[in-house]
Scaffold this active site. Structure first.
Site, mmCIF file in Angstrom:
data_model
loop_
_atom_site.group_PDB
_atom_site.id
_atom_site.type_symbol
_atom_site.label_atom_id
_atom_site.label_comp_id
_atom_site.label_asym_id
_atom_site.label_seq_id
_atom_site.Cartn_x
_atom_site.Cartn_y
_atom_site.Cartn_z
ATOM 1 N N SER A 125 95.669 16.891 163.929
ATOM 2 C CA SER A 125 94.359 17.413 164.300
ATOM 3 C C SER A 125 93.395 16.379 164.862
ATOM 4 O O SER A 125 92.484 16.741 165.610
ATOM 5 C CB SER A 125 93.709 18.092 163.091
ATOM 6 O OG SER A 125 93.527 17.172 162.031
ATOM 7 N N HIS A 182 97.096 23.833 164.120
ATOM 8 C CA HIS A 182 96.572 23.554 165.462
ATOM 9 C C HIS A 182 97.603 23.860 166.545
ATOM 10 O O HIS A 182 97.624 23.208 167.593
ATOM 11 C CB HIS A 182 96.118 22.101 165.550
ATOM 12 C CG HIS A 182 94.898 21.808 164.741
ATOM 13 N ND1 HIS A 182 93.617 22.007 165.223
ATOM 14 C CD2 HIS A 182 94.758 21.372 163.475
ATOM 15 C CE1 HIS A 182 92.744 21.677 164.280
ATOM 16 N NE2 HIS A 182 93.414 21.296 163.219
ATOM 17 N N LYS A 194 91.811 29.433 162.981
ATOM 18 C CA LYS A 194 91.642 28.674 164.220
ATOM 19 C C LYS A 194 91.974 29.588 165.404
ATOM 20 O O LYS A 194 91.203 30.489 165.710
ATOM 21 C CB LYS A 194 92.473 27.396 164.177
ATOM 22 C CG LYS A 194 91.958 26.414 163.120
ATOM 23 C CD LYS A 194 92.740 25.129 163.074
ATOM 24 C CE LYS A 194 92.098 24.098 162.168
ATOM 25 N NZ LYS A 194 91.920 24.509 160.764
#
Length: 413
Positions: free
Chosen positions: A200, A228, A259
């Site tokens: 990240s 991610h 996310k």
């Protein structure tokens, strides 16, 4: 004869809880003095390319994990409303008591299908998914081998487990083999290699194809954190394992709904059915945390509908990322190399990172500085995160603001 201290004297000389609070005040002042204090900036509306701050300003948002722009997508918001109408606000319970609804099971199966696994278990947060993974599956006879830059949730989850711990240098396949050899030499019964799919802070993409080949040779499990990556990495957005050509060949995947997959909250672990079944029986964050809210579940199902129906959003994100990476370097800034929409603009000095972030905000661009302990010392940066919700003019404005602020602060020519 024992001397007895009168209560009035004892009370006057006893330690005070005030000492504790003074200690905290000194700690906080030390953080401020070192230029490492993290302030929360307040926005007053939904996530998007443009957000409104609490002073009424509209600024370009370059720091959300809203990779696909779905956190305020009309279809996603409407699905959340519909789940509220049909399934209520919350379950007031954990899953095994009376907290499992039909939509929870539907989302778990949809995630398994999307990610190429057999079954999925939902958690209140991705941090909980990693925190509750290792202890139920591995014991004193086993070993976990972890990338040195793995996320804090992975590190904390491993600490809760009694398995032997080995750590390999970041993304270093030769050192991974060294640690696997050491684990086998130590007599480990089962060995698990765990890595972030995408790291990240740097946007580094794990070499999963090579890791899979190595773990196969050593008879080790491969597990990855896809927070991610899920939704946009790979040609159809399935994740790092699709990007690296090992789709369906990873043993365990943890991830988030917070996310790219809608941006709210909630996490998951997905893999073989026996892994998921054992986690349902013994994973403490699952057993002792309230069920993921129905609105989040309903919205997440709508997100998967969108992603399975079209790759337009991930394709736009890829194009935006390519443009910004090239343009910010042409403006004179050093970035971490790669192809991921996490773009670390390297300043190396914490104070400079804070100064650049503050000046960018004055220029209407919201991008946050990162520094120790979030990243290693002397590796401070402003981390930019590109989104499919950005248009080209947004990115052009961002680069222009970086260039202006960089010149003013003496960071670029």
């Amino acid at each position: 004869m024992t001397n007895i201290v009168p209560p009035s004297i004892a009370a006057s000389t006893a330690p005070s809880t005030d000492d504790f609070y003074r200690h905290l005040q000194n700690e906080l002042q030390g953080i401020r003095d070192a230029g490492l204090y993290k302030s929360e900036r307040i926005i007053t509306g939904p996530q998007g390319a443009i957000v409104t701050t609490n002073d009424g300003r509209e600024v370009l948002n370059l720091c959300a994990n809203n990779y696909l722009g779905l956190s305020s997508h009309p279809k996603v918001v409407e699905a959340a409303h519909e789940a509220l109408r049909t399934h209520g606000y919350g379950l007031s319970s954990v899953r095994f008591i009376c907290g499992t609804q039909d939509i929870h099971k539907a989302l778990e199966q949809r995630l398994a299908r999307f990610l190429g696994t057999e079954d999925t278990i939902l958690y209140a947060a991705a941090f909980d998914a990693n925190g509750g993974l290792f202890e139920p599956l591995l014991g004193e006879q086993d070993a976990i081998i972890s990338d040195e830059l793995n996320h804090a949730s992975i590190i904390d989850g491993i600490r809760l487990c009694k398995a032997k711990r080995f750590r390999y240098k970041h993304n270093d396949m030769a050192d991974l083999e060294v640690q696997l050899t050491a684990a086998r030499a130590a007599g480990a019964r089962h060995v698990m290699v765990f890595t972030d799919g995408v790291f990240s802070m740097d946007g580094t993409i794990a070499q999963l194809d090579k890791i899979r080949e190595i773990t196969n040779r050593f008879g080790a499990l491969l597990a990855i954190d896809e927070c991610h990556a899920s939704g946009f990495m790979g040609k159809t957005g399935r994740g790092t394992h699709e990007y690296r050509g090992v789709f369906g060949k990873v043993d365990i995947i943890t991830g988030t709904l917070g996310k790219a997959l809608g941006g709210a909250s909630g996490g998951f672990t997905t893999g073989r059915k026996e892994v998921i079944e054992l986690l349902r029986q013994r994973s403490r964050p699952y057993l002792f945390s309230n069920t993921v809210a129905p609105s989040i579940v309903g919205a997440s199902i709508a997100v998967l509908d969108l992603l399975e129906g079209s790759t337009a959003l991930r394709d736009k994100l890829e194009a935006n990322t390519t443009y910004f990476r090239e343009a910010i370097q042409q403006a004179g800034f050093q970035i971490k190399p790669g192809t991921h929409p996490i773009v670390p603009v390297m300043l190396f000095d914490a104070v400079k990172a804070q100064q650049l972030s503050a000046r960018l905000l004055e220029l209407g661009v919201y991008a946050v500085g990162f520094f120790y302990p979030v990243v290693p010392k002397e590796q401070a940066r402003v981390r930019v995160q590109i989104s499919a919700v950005h248009e080209r003019e947004h990115l052009e404005k961002a680069v222009a603001a970086f260039a202006q602020a960089g010149r003013e602060l003496g960071l670029v020519k």
